[in-house]
Design a protein around this motif. Sequence first.
Motif, PDB file in Angstrom:
ATOM      1  N   GLN A   1      25.921-127.180 -70.263  1.00  0.00           N
ATOM      2  CA  GLN A   1      25.656-126.206 -71.331  1.00  0.00           C
ATOM      3  C   GLN A   1      26.995-125.783 -71.929  1.00  0.00           C
ATOM      4  N   ARG A   2      27.191-126.074 -73.197  1.00  0.00           N
ATOM      5  CA  ARG A   2      28.510-125.890 -73.821  1.00  0.00           C
ATOM      6  C   ARG A   2      28.919-124.423 -73.888  1.00  0.00           C
ATOM      7  N   TYR A   3      30.217-124.199 -73.681  1.00  0.00           N
ATOM      8  CA  TYR A   3      30.828-122.888 -73.861  1.00  0.00           C
ATOM      9  C   TYR A   3      31.641-122.964 -75.151  1.00  0.00           C
ATOM     10  N   LYS A   4      31.284-122.155 -76.155  1.00  0.00           N
ATOM     11  CA  LYS A   4      31.861-122.310 -77.483  1.00  0.00           C
ATOM     12  C   LYS A   4      32.818-121.192 -77.873  1.00  0.00           C
ATOM     13  N   LYS A   5      33.073-120.265 -76.971  1.00  0.00           N
ATOM     14  CA  LYS A   5      33.986-119.171 -77.302  1.00  0.00           C
ATOM     15  C   LYS A   5      35.434-119.600 -77.061  1.00  0.00           C
ATOM     16  N   ALA A   6      36.361-118.804 -77.584  1.00  0.00           N
ATOM     17  CA  ALA A   6      37.778-119.101 -77.401  1.00  0.00           C
ATOM     18  C   ALA A   6      38.175-118.881 -75.949  1.00  0.00           C
ATOM     19  N   LEU A   7      39.048-119.734 -75.440  1.00  0.00           N
ATOM     20  CA  LEU A   7      39.553-119.577 -74.081  1.00  0.00           C
ATOM     21  C   LEU A   7      40.675-118.547 -74.069  1.00  0.00           C
ATOM     22  N   SER A   8      40.805-117.858 -72.952  1.00  0.00           N
ATOM     23  CA  SER A   8      41.944-116.953 -72.780  1.00  0.00           C
ATOM     24  C   SER A   8      43.196-117.790 -72.526  1.00  0.00           C
ATOM     25  N   SER A   9      44.357-117.145 -72.592  1.00  0.00           N
ATOM     26  CA  SER A   9      45.605-117.879 -72.347  1.00  0.00           C
ATOM     27  C   SER A   9      45.646-118.427 -70.929  1.00  0.00           C
TER      28      SER A   9
ATOM     29  N   GLN B   1      43.000-119.340 -69.126  1.00  0.00           N
ATOM     30  CA  GLN B   1      42.076-120.472 -69.073  1.00  0.00           C
ATOM     31  C   GLN B   1      42.687-121.702 -69.737  1.00  0.00           C
ATOM     32  N   ARG B   2      43.356-121.506 -70.865  1.00  0.00           N
ATOM     33  CA  ARG B   2      43.996-122.636 -71.540  1.00  0.00           C
ATOM     34  C   ARG B   2      45.058-123.269 -70.658  1.00  0.00           C
ATOM     35  N   ALA B   3      45.872-122.426 -70.033  1.00  0.00           N
ATOM     36  CA  ALA B   3      46.927-122.946 -69.161  1.00  0.00           C
ATOM     37  C   ALA B   3      46.329-123.732 -67.995  1.00  0.00           C
ATOM     38  N   SER B   4      45.247-123.200 -67.424  1.00  0.00           N
ATOM     39  CA  SER B   4      44.581-123.890 -66.312  1.00  0.00           C
ATOM     40  C   SER B   4      44.000-125.213 -66.776  1.00  0.00           C
ATOM     41  N   LEU B   5      43.410-125.237 -67.980  1.00  0.00           N
ATOM     42  CA  LEU B   5      42.817-126.467 -68.497  1.00  0.00           C
ATOM     43  C   LEU B   5      43.882-127.538 -68.709  1.00  0.00           C
ATOM     44  N   VAL B   6      45.010-127.148 -69.304  1.00  0.00           N
ATOM     45  CA  VAL B   6      46.091-128.114 -69.536  1.00  0.00           C
ATOM     46  C   VAL B   6      46.602-128.665 -68.212  1.00  0.00           C
ATOM     47  N   GLU B   7      46.783-127.774 -67.250  1.00  0.00           N
ATOM     48  CA  GLU B   7      47.308-128.191 -65.938  1.00  0.00           C
ATOM     49  C   GLU B   7      46.367-129.163 -65.243  1.00  0.00           C
ATOM     50  N   LYS B   8      45.065-128.926 -65.331  1.00  0.00           N
ATOM     51  CA  LYS B   8      44.110-129.733 -64.566  1.00  0.00           C
ATOM     52  C   LYS B   8      43.622-130.979 -65.287  1.00  0.00           C
ATOM     53  N   SER B   9      43.768-131.019 -66.608  1.00  0.00           N
ATOM     54  CA  SER B   9      43.192-132.151 -67.339  1.00  0.00           C
ATOM     55  C   SER B   9      44.224-133.141 -67.854  1.00  0.00           C
ATOM     56  N   ARG B  10      45.499-132.835 -67.711  1.00  0.00           N
ATOM     57  CA  ARG B  10      46.501-133.757 -68.242  1.00  0.00           C
ATOM     58  C   ARG B  10      46.566-135.030 -67.403  1.00  0.00           C
ATOM     59  N   GLN B  11      46.887-136.118 -68.086  1.00  0.00           N
ATOM     60  CA  GLN B  11      46.995-137.423 -67.439  1.00  0.00           C
ATOM     61  C   GLN B  11      48.272-138.115 -67.882  1.00  0.00           C
TER      62      GLN B  11
ATOM     63  N   LEU C   1      64.182-104.995 -81.240  1.00  0.00           N
ATOM     64  CA  LEU C   1      63.729-105.898 -80.174  1.00  0.00           C
ATOM     65  C   LEU C   1      62.595-105.187 -79.433  1.00  0.00           C
ATOM     66  N   CYS C   2      61.428-105.822 -79.359  1.00  0.00           N
ATOM     67  CA  CYS C   2      60.239-105.215 -78.766  1.00  0.00           C
ATOM     68  C   CYS C   2      59.877-105.963 -77.486  1.00  0.00           C
ATOM     69  N   VAL C   3      59.869-105.256 -76.362  1.00  0.00           N
ATOM     70  CA  VAL C   3      59.558-105.856 -75.062  1.00  0.00           C
ATOM     71  C   VAL C   3      58.102-105.553 -74.727  1.00  0.00           C
ATOM     72  N   LEU C   4      57.303-106.612 -74.536  1.00  0.00           N
ATOM     73  CA  LEU C   4      55.877-106.486 -74.245  1.00  0.00           C
ATOM     74  C   LEU C   4      55.598-106.841 -72.793  1.00  0.00           C
ATOM     75  N   ALA C   5      54.465-106.363 -72.296  1.00  0.00           N
ATOM     76  CA  ALA C   5      54.098-106.635 -70.906  1.00  0.00           C
ATOM     77  C   ALA C   5      53.508-108.032 -70.752  1.00  0.00           C
ATOM     78  N   GLU C   6      52.745-108.497 -71.751  1.00  0.00           N
ATOM     79  CA  GLU C   6      52.091-109.801 -71.667  1.00  0.00           C
ATOM     80  C   GLU C   6      52.818-110.796 -72.549  1.00  0.00           C
ATOM     81  N   ARG C   7      52.949-112.022 -72.045  1.00  0.00           N
ATOM     82  CA  ARG C   7      53.650-113.052 -72.803  1.00  0.00           C
ATOM     83  C   ARG C   7      52.822-113.511 -73.994  1.00  0.00           C
ATOM     84  N   LYS C   8      51.492-113.630 -73.813  1.00  0.00           N
ATOM     85  CA  LYS C   8      50.614-114.072 -74.896  1.00  0.00           C
ATOM     86  C   LYS C   8      49.399-113.162 -74.964  1.00  0.00           C
TER      87      LYS C   8
END
Length: 910
Positions: A395-403, A405-415, A564-571
């Motif tokens: 069952q497709r998930y069509k919403k945007a991934l969080s940062s 989730q995206r990082a996990s997807l790239v790490e696990k699906s790269r070949q 210069l603005c220092v934020l808590a989250e990178r993305k």
Amino acid sequence: METISGGSPPPSPPPSVPANVKPELVEVPRHPERPAIPKYSMISRRGVGTSGRHISLLTNHFKVSVNVPDAVFYQYSVSITSEDNKAVESKGIGRKLIDRLYQTYSSEFSGKRFAYDGEKSLYTVGPLPQNKSEFTVLLEESFSKHESGSPDGGESPSTAIKRSKRSYRSKTYKVEISYAAKIPLNSIALALKGIEIDNSTQDALRVLDIILRQHAANRGCLLVRQSFFHDDSRNFNDVGGGVTGVKGFHSSFRTTQGGLSLNMDVSTTMILTPGPVIDFLIANQNVREPRNVDWMKAKRMLKNLRVKTKHNNMEFKIIGLSEKPCNQQYFPMKLKNRDGAGVEAQIVEITVYEYFSKHCGIKLGYSAYLPCLDVGKPKRPNYLPLELCSLISLQRYKKALSSMQRASLVEKSRQKPQERIKTVTEAVRSYCYDEDPVLSSCGISIEKQLTHVDGRILEPPKLKVGNSEDCIPRNGRWNFNNKTLLNPTSISKWAIVNFSARCDISHISRELINCGRRKGINIERPHTLIEEDQQSRRGSPLARVERMFELIRDKLPGPPEFILCVLAERKNSDIYGPWKKRSLSDFGIVTQCMSPTKINDQYLTNVLLKINSKLGGINSLLAIEHSPHIPLIVDTPTMILGMDVSHGSPGRSDMPSVAAVVGSRCWPLISRYRASVRTQSPKVEMIDALYKPLANGNDDGIIRELLVDFFQTSKGHKPKQIIVFRDGVSESQFNQVLNIELEQIIKAYQHLGEVDIPKFTVIVAQKNHHTKLFQAGGGTENVPPGTVVDTKIVHPRNYDFYMCAHAGMIGTSRPAHYHVLLDEIGFSPDDLLNLVHSLSYVYQRSTTATSIVAPICYAHLAAAQMGQFMKFEDFSETSSGQGSMTSVGSIPVPELPRLHENVEGSMFFC
């Protein structure tokens, strides 16, 4: 009419019409000096390049042979109606019906097999006996009347226990098939010779792709455009939040110089993690226990999902949740009368929990205290306890991934390249496409090994850095170790603000000043360091930003030149959008955001590259700019445009799209750009604000801004040549780029009083394709930076090429696919390839070659980051009063607030 400079003044207003004279409509002749805007068409390939070192490559194209080239596909329209005369829209039911149709009436089709697109068309090789036929098809459907826990009449509990867990009923459908068109397969053979007749080639390729989709559908795959995905847990990668990445394959037929080929590649889509519903909700909401689930969110998330029950192995679609917990949710149950037909049946009120416990022998645990799933109809609920239900797979998930989730997807699906070669080769062999009855009937066979292709490696362009020192990139990379920036700026009046409790901004300040000195940037001590107080951190993002600007006004004697603005989250920081909007639009202050995890020279150098370019400095130039010696550009004023459109996140159909165009400035340089950004209707790819005439005669479009900026920064020169790089459009939209967007650019140019139309070169860049390049001979690494292919796998007629300018460090590199739609400037193949390659080395924000030309990178950056303005604010009620609504058709589109005049010349927003 406005002019750039030195143009004719606006004409005098016409005399007023006397009251006694009746005006007549007359045809006004076109201005005799202004040429008509031409209609453009795509050009053919003018040759191939020869520069660079030869490299032997493999590509994921598999050669296709057509042994019956004169075969003809016959297209038939399909109309399916149910027994109550309602049209059937479900692809799943449609495929089942067509399969049953063939099984039942195969003799009617003279044994011909066909391909069905799942909707309204089917295709056969050769004609059917009749041009129009009607068939009646019976399809058995499993159903459940009330074993799910919400009986709505008819049976006693004892009967409900004894009856079969699965019941069937036959439903009658009417299938009407009528002849629609012929699609000759020889149109592909003609296209391979460079002869295209209307859309017949694309129609034939589409039929072949439909056959591949049907092949996958028959295997039970999830179909997503030209990709398919098996229900195999070995291909699943959990990325968190109840979402799983599933690995599958993309397959499509393509016409190339080397003949017809099958492009096969690994593909990934997102699905909801199959399994118990409660496990999904806990993961999706990131809570520890079922009692912590937000059931309002759960209701929205679960709607229309399909579940399978444990106790009877049946599938249902969720329409909602019960209002009360399982042990308190009553429903009326009609008991079957045992005393004869003359006695009225008894109706009892019973809870869902009691029904399953007493009448079904199922003891419920945690779900007794949780809402039930409603799998019935709006006026006829049917309740299922949560613990008996599991989400079915695919069952497709069509919403945007969080940062994360995206990082996990790239790490696990790269070949790595060799792994991908093995995967796609095994897929082609295992799917046995040659045995498909429809493909085999037209003599199609597919080779089982990758195609060999010759490529070339272009030499990297030489760069100039500080003190006119040469810098030669190695493997697509360079650095500023022991080097200074070419044109460093200086920073005297600045401040640091800190939205992150974990960062020591005093330490950041000292290290940044020291690193800047080594790179040639003179940075004074900051005027002030401002920490966010603990109480403010509990406020909304907008409130936190407002409070911070109050502190800035209180602590600084006047506006700083830089913050210069220092934020808590990178993305994906909630602070980022409101902060950028206030600083760039309302106050006109250049800012740089950062979220450091480790402070070192490399990190700070990257930050300083962005700061220097925002404040007007230059980090590096191409040596050919420094000379200057750029073929066909240095002698004629030439403007380079990069164009892109950023769309809202998946699931946000109401979010306007953001169109961004960057234009080069300071000719003859090709490394400096300025952006102009507008909103437009959601999901619209063509840019509609390139030329935007107003009622007062002015032009408020994007191109006018960039033309004026080019004139002002290029010593009064007006562009006589314009090179357009367009991103994000498909092949079906190429003509719209040439004859809609290009027409707008010309109108904007003419609006400024210019008569002659400049020469154009228009190039579309695509990254969303599935062609991969590999080193032949078993090389384990990605292809080297600068690899280009302009033969064999390119279009038989059109002017296109593949270029991998960057160094692929992770997974398998994806080359950029460039399509040259128009070239009035007249570049030779080598000059054009070297220009595109060089433009991958001028991105001022990094020290690596980019995978696509810098003008497109800047346009993508501008669209994405200005789009952040819309994430957190309703522009109809902006505090600055600059937000407004424009209407496209009947759809109101919020306009982006314009940049403050102090930062209009700075395009680098992040």
